[in-house]
Motif scaffolding. Structure first.
Motif, mmCIF file in Angstrom:
data_model
loop_
_atom_site.group_PDB
_atom_site.id
_atom_site.type_symbol
_atom_site.label_atom_id
_atom_site.label_comp_id
_atom_site.label_asym_id
_atom_site.label_seq_id
_atom_site.Cartn_x
_atom_site.Cartn_y
_atom_site.Cartn_z
ATOM 1 N N TRP A 8 1.194 -0.721 -0.044
ATOM 2 C CA TRP A 8 -0.345 -0.385 0.146
ATOM 3 C C TRP A 8 0.596 1.276 -0.170
ATOM 4 C CZ3 TRP A 8 -5.185 -0.441 -0.757
ATOM 5 C CH2 TRP A 8 -5.512 -1.680 -0.153
ATOM 6 N N PRO A 13 -2.845 0.752 -3.677
ATOM 7 C CA PRO A 13 -2.990 -1.128 -3.787
ATOM 8 C C PRO A 13 -2.021 -1.209 -4.552
ATOM 9 C CG PRO A 13 -5.425 -0.891 -4.678
ATOM 10 C CD PRO A 13 -5.349 0.903 -3.933
ATOM 11 N N THR A 59 -9.738 -2.992 -8.421
ATOM 12 C CA THR A 59 -10.620 -2.962 -6.859
ATOM 13 C C THR A 59 -11.955 -2.550 -6.930
ATOM 14 O OG1 THR A 59 -10.394 -0.534 -7.291
ATOM 15 C CG2 THR A 59 -8.545 -1.399 -5.695
ATOM 16 N N LEU A 89 -8.865 -9.069 -5.335
ATOM 17 C CA LEU A 89 -8.623 -9.076 -4.094
ATOM 18 C C LEU A 89 -9.493 -9.269 -3.183
ATOM 19 C CD1 LEU A 89 -8.037 -4.754 -4.686
ATOM 20 C CD2 LEU A 89 -6.054 -6.904 -4.379
ATOM 21 N N GLU A 93 -9.747 -5.247 1.133
ATOM 22 C CA GLU A 93 -8.779 -4.704 0.674
ATOM 23 C C GLU A 93 -9.418 -3.995 -0.487
ATOM 24 O OE1 GLU A 93 -5.361 -8.249 0.423
ATOM 25 O OE2 GLU A 93 -7.072 -8.174 -1.055
ATOM 26 N N ARG A 96 -10.475 -1.033 1.517
ATOM 27 C CA ARG A 96 -9.319 0.231 2.099
ATOM 28 C C ARG A 96 -9.225 1.094 1.078
ATOM 29 N NH1 ARG A 96 -3.533 -1.757 4.555
ATOM 30 N NH2 ARG A 96 -2.808 0.953 4.626
#
Length: 218
Positions: A8, A13, A59, A89, A93, A96
């Protein structure tokens, strides 16, 4: 289906496998809107049943950006979104990463609440994830997209997702007059897409990227 090993940088990411961030370190949402939405003339082309296909779900940022634009445009019906992803992911994750984009917080909450690992069904969105390497899964896919988001890791770091054979499969799974957009302007990628039947154009990219590529299937 193998999960991805990531590091990160703040909330961005970064793939350790490919040593590449999932999106712009400057502003991933602005990049998605510039590259994948505007690059495919969206939201102007949206309609009920419009089908976006994507190489590299990552993501889910592009899917959220597309859904936000679809809802904001006031289109009645459903946006279909199919993404090919080999290294997913985890929901934690994804959450985030999404936290870096407060404007998408309500949509992120909807997506994660309905997440099945293979997609989600939300108001206005039918999201499906096709698991596994796109080189294996795309040829067998029975769908055809109105617009493609080509968003794999950089061609120099992940060449398999930008091969001439895979670009030909992208074209084969695109409706006549359909489009693609991608952040890369690599010459071999542009040539492969042109050879596959797209009318390819290099245009200004987002942020530090001088150029990106878009095209339409003749």
């Amino acid at each position: 289906m193998e999960e991805h090993d990531i590091a990160w940088r703040d909330r961005v990411p970064v793939s350790r496998r490919y040593d590449d961030p999932y999106y712009s370190l400057e502003d991933g949402l602005a990049e998605a809107r510039h590259t994948f939405l505007a690059g495919n003339d969206l939201p102007a082309r949206f309609r009920d049943g419009f089908h976006v296909a994507e190489l590299g779900f990552g993501t889910g940022l592009n899917a959220l950006a597309a859904l936000a634009a679809f809802r904001a445009a006031g289109v009645r019906g459903v946006l279909r979104f199919t993404s090919f992803e080999a290294h997913p992911l985890t929901p934690a994750e994804m959450a985030r990463a999404h936290a870096g984009f407060p404007a998408l917080a309500p949509l992120s909450a909807e997506l994660l609440a309905g997440w099945t690992g293979r997609g989600a069904a939300l108001p206005g969105l039918d999201l499906r994830i096709v698991a596994g390497p796109a080189g294996d899964t795309l040829p067998a896919w029975e769908g055809r997209a109105d617009a493609w988001f080509l968003d794999g890791f950089a061609p120099a770091r992940n060449p398999g997702l930008w091969s001439a054979g895979l670009m030909a499969e992208v074209a084969r799974h695109t409706v006549r007059g359909g489009s693609f957009a991608t952040y890369t302007a690599a010459g071999h990628v542009r040539r492969a897409l042109a050879a596959a039947g797209f009318d390819v154009t290099r245009v200004p990219g987002y942020g530090r990227k001088r150029h990106m590529t878009r095209g339409q299937l003749g």
